[in-house]
Design an enzyme around this catalytic site. Structure first.
Site, short mmCIF file in Angstrom:
data_model
loop_
_atom_site.label_atom_id
_atom_site.label_comp_id
_atom_site.label_asym_id
_atom_site.label_seq_id
_atom_site.Cartn_x
_atom_site.Cartn_y
_atom_site.Cartn_z
N SER A 145 1.49 8.47 -8.08
CA SER A 145 0.34 7.94 -7.34
C SER A 145 -0.96 8.39 -8.00
CB SER A 145 0.39 8.49 -5.91
OG SER A 145 -0.87 8.41 -5.27
N TYR A 158 0.57 14.08 1.29
CA TYR A 158 0.96 13.05 0.32
C TYR A 158 0.56 13.47 -1.09
CZ TYR A 158 1.17 8.24 -1.58
OH TYR A 158 1.45 7.11 -2.31
P1 NAP Z 1 5.82 0.71 1.88
O1 NAP Z 1 5.37 -0.69 1.89
O2 NAP Z 1 5.48 1.62 3.02
O3 NAP Z 1 7.43 0.75 1.63
C1 NAP Z 1 8.04 2.02 1.59
C2 NAP Z 1 9.52 1.80 1.58
O4 NAP Z 1 10.18 3.07 1.59
C3 NAP Z 1 10.00 1.02 2.82
O5 NAP Z 1 11.02 0.12 2.46
C4 NAP Z 1 10.55 2.14 3.69
O6 NAP Z 1 11.56 1.73 4.55
C5 NAP Z 1 11.16 3.04 2.63
N1 NAP Z 1 11.44 4.38 3.16
C6 NAP Z 1 10.56 5.22 3.77
N2 NAP Z 1 11.20 6.34 4.14
C7 NAP Z 1 12.51 6.20 3.75
C8 NAP Z 1 13.67 7.02 3.85
N3 NAP Z 1 13.63 8.24 4.43
N4 NAP Z 1 14.84 6.55 3.36
C9 NAP Z 1 14.90 5.33 2.79
N5 NAP Z 1 13.83 4.49 2.65
C10 NAP Z 1 12.66 4.94 3.14
O7 NAP Z 1 5.27 1.44 0.59
P2 NAP Z 1 4.79 0.86 -0.81
O8 NAP Z 1 3.33 0.66 -0.80
O9 NAP Z 1 5.70 -0.25 -1.25
O10 NAP Z 1 5.04 2.16 -1.70
C11 NAP Z 1 6.27 2.38 -2.38
C12 NAP Z 1 6.09 3.66 -3.17
O11 NAP Z 1 4.91 3.55 -3.98
C13 NAP Z 1 5.88 4.89 -2.30
O12 NAP Z 1 6.48 6.01 -2.91
C14 NAP Z 1 4.34 5.06 -2.32
O13 NAP Z 1 3.97 6.41 -2.09
C15 NAP Z 1 4.03 4.64 -3.71
N6 NAP Z 1 2.66 4.19 -3.97
C16 NAP Z 1 2.12 3.18 -3.24
C17 NAP Z 1 0.84 2.74 -3.59
C18 NAP Z 1 0.13 1.62 -2.86
O14 NAP Z 1 -1.10 1.46 -3.08
N7 NAP Z 1 0.82 0.86 -2.04
C19 NAP Z 1 0.16 3.32 -4.64
C20 NAP Z 1 0.77 4.39 -5.33
C21 NAP Z 1 2.04 4.80 -4.99
P3 NAP Z 1 11.20 1.52 6.13
O15 NAP Z 1 10.41 0.27 6.21
O16 NAP Z 1 12.54 1.44 6.80
O17 NAP Z 1 10.39 2.72 6.56
C1 GCO Z 2 -4.53 6.28 0.37
C2 GCO Z 2 -3.55 5.33 -0.24
C3 GCO Z 2 -3.07 5.88 -1.56
C4 GCO Z 2 -2.11 4.90 -2.19
C5 GCO Z 2 -1.66 5.36 -3.52
C6 GCO Z 2 -2.78 5.46 -4.51
O1 GCO Z 2 -4.46 6.51 1.59
O2 GCO Z 2 -5.35 6.79 -0.40
O3 GCO Z 2 -2.45 5.11 0.62
O4 GCO Z 2 -2.47 7.11 -1.38
O5 GCO Z 2 -1.00 4.74 -1.40
O6 GCO Z 2 -0.89 6.51 -3.47
O7 GCO Z 2 -2.22 5.64 -5.79
#
Ligand code: NAP
Ligand code: GCO
Length: 265
Positions: A145, A158
């Site tokens: 992230s 986080y």
């Molecule tokens: P999201 O839309 O919240 O999806 C997260 C997924 O993880 C969902 O399918 C959720 O399932 C699953 N999950 C959560 N807890 C779990 C557990 N204990 N066991 C199995 N599955 C679990 O998140 P996203 O934005 O796609 O993010 C995916 C990854 O990218 C995460 O690691 C997040 O920190 C990272 N990330 C996101 C962003 C961003 O801007 N979106 C940026 C940087 C990094 P449920 O629906 O059943 O909870």
């Molecule tokens: C926030 C966002 C971020 C993104 C991502 C950024 O609250 O700042 O959720 O944490 O999820 O991790 O890279």
């Protein structure tokens, strides 16, 4: 010399990939030839995910598994080896966030975030590495992230987890690189998924969310990124084309980390 970006004949497990970033990465890997396996906590979400993959022309395999449970993870990995084949590519994608000021956060809430975002990648990686060693190759991609490098208000747990995940990535590289296992991270910027939906919601007066405006000003392209934009970097890190890349965090952030931000008008 031909560079091999193909994932033909490879089995990829993407955790938490019913939707969001995991679904986009898995879909990209499928297009590169991988057989896709994914998990979610609830059967209904696994079923929804299977339907979404089918609609995208992908014959995925779905499992119900809470990645924080070592017992459930070990059982799932063994079942995948029986049902499909041993895992060649692991994407530790499942993650949660709790946006709470640190001094208002309970220790239990802090632990819950660390459990999913840091302990679980350890548990799942530990479950797949022995088979990768036996077979002489493996790829592990940890979804880090911006918070692997930067802090901000309300995301202490986080950021601690994602900073730890960066170092877990480097340690798996250090300990298992000798077995031809490459462990790298992808550090997404701000991506349009359900996890960030609260940060993009229109205000009561119809104006854009202040955080939405803030992130666009911090991104050179002046926009949020799409989950699909992570697929190419993920395919690269999952393919033989990146066999000499190890312990690296590839930031796919539209340039946020390089940019001081647009001056307010
Ligand atoms: P999201 O839309 O919240 O999806 C997260 C997924 O993880 C969902 O399918 C959720 O399932 C699953 N999950 C959560 N807890 C779990 C557990 N204990 N066991 C199995 N599955 C679990 O998140 P996203 O934005 O796609 O993010 C995916 C990854 O990218 C995460 O690691 C997040 O920190 C990272 N990330 C996101 C962003 C961003 O801007 N979106 C940026 C940087 C990094 P449920 O629906 O059943 O909870
Ligand atoms: C926030 C966002 C971020 C993104 C991502 C950024 O609250 O700042 O959720 O944490 O999820 O991790 O890279």
């Amino acid at each position: 010399m031909s560079v091999n970006f193909s994932l033909e004949g490879k089995v990829a497990l993407v955790t938490g990939a019913s939707y969001g970033i995991g679904f986009a990465i898995a879909s990209g890997m499928a297009k590169a030839g991988a057989t896709i396996v994914f998990n979610d906590i609830k059967q209904e979400l696994v079923d929804k995910g299977l339907a979404a993959y089918k609609e995208a022309g992908i014959d995925a395999h779905g499992y119900v598994c809470d990645v924080t449970s070592e017992e459930q993870v070990n059982a799932m990995v063994a079942q995948i080896a029986k049902d499909v084949a041993p895992i060649d590519i692991l994407v530790n994608n499942a993650g949660i966030i709790k946006r709470i000021p640190m001094c208002d956060m309970t220790a239990e809430q802090f632990r819950q975030v660390i459990d999913v975002d840091l302990n679980a990648p350890f548990i799942v990686s530990k479950a797949v590495i022995p088979s990768m060693i036996e077979r002489g190759h493996g790829k592990i991609i940890n979804i880090c992230s911006m918070m692997s490098e930067l802090g901000r208000e309300t995301v202490s747990a986080y950021a601690a987890a994602k900073g730890g995940l960066k170092m877990l990535t480097r340690n798996i590289c250090s300990e298992y690189g000798q077995y031809n296992i490459q462990c790298n991270g992808i550090g997404p910027g701000y991506i349009e998924t359900p996890q960030t939906a609260p940060l993009r919601e229109r205000q009561a007066d119809g104006s854009r969310h202040p955080f939405d405006q803030f992130i666009c000003a911090k991104t050179p392209a002046n926009r949020w990124l799409k989950p699909e934009e992570l697929a190419g970097p993920a395919v690269f890190l999952a393919s033989e084309a990146s066999d000499a890349v190890n312990g690296h965090i590839l930031y796919v952030d539209g340039g946020i980390l390089a940019y001081i931000g647009k001056q307010p008008q």
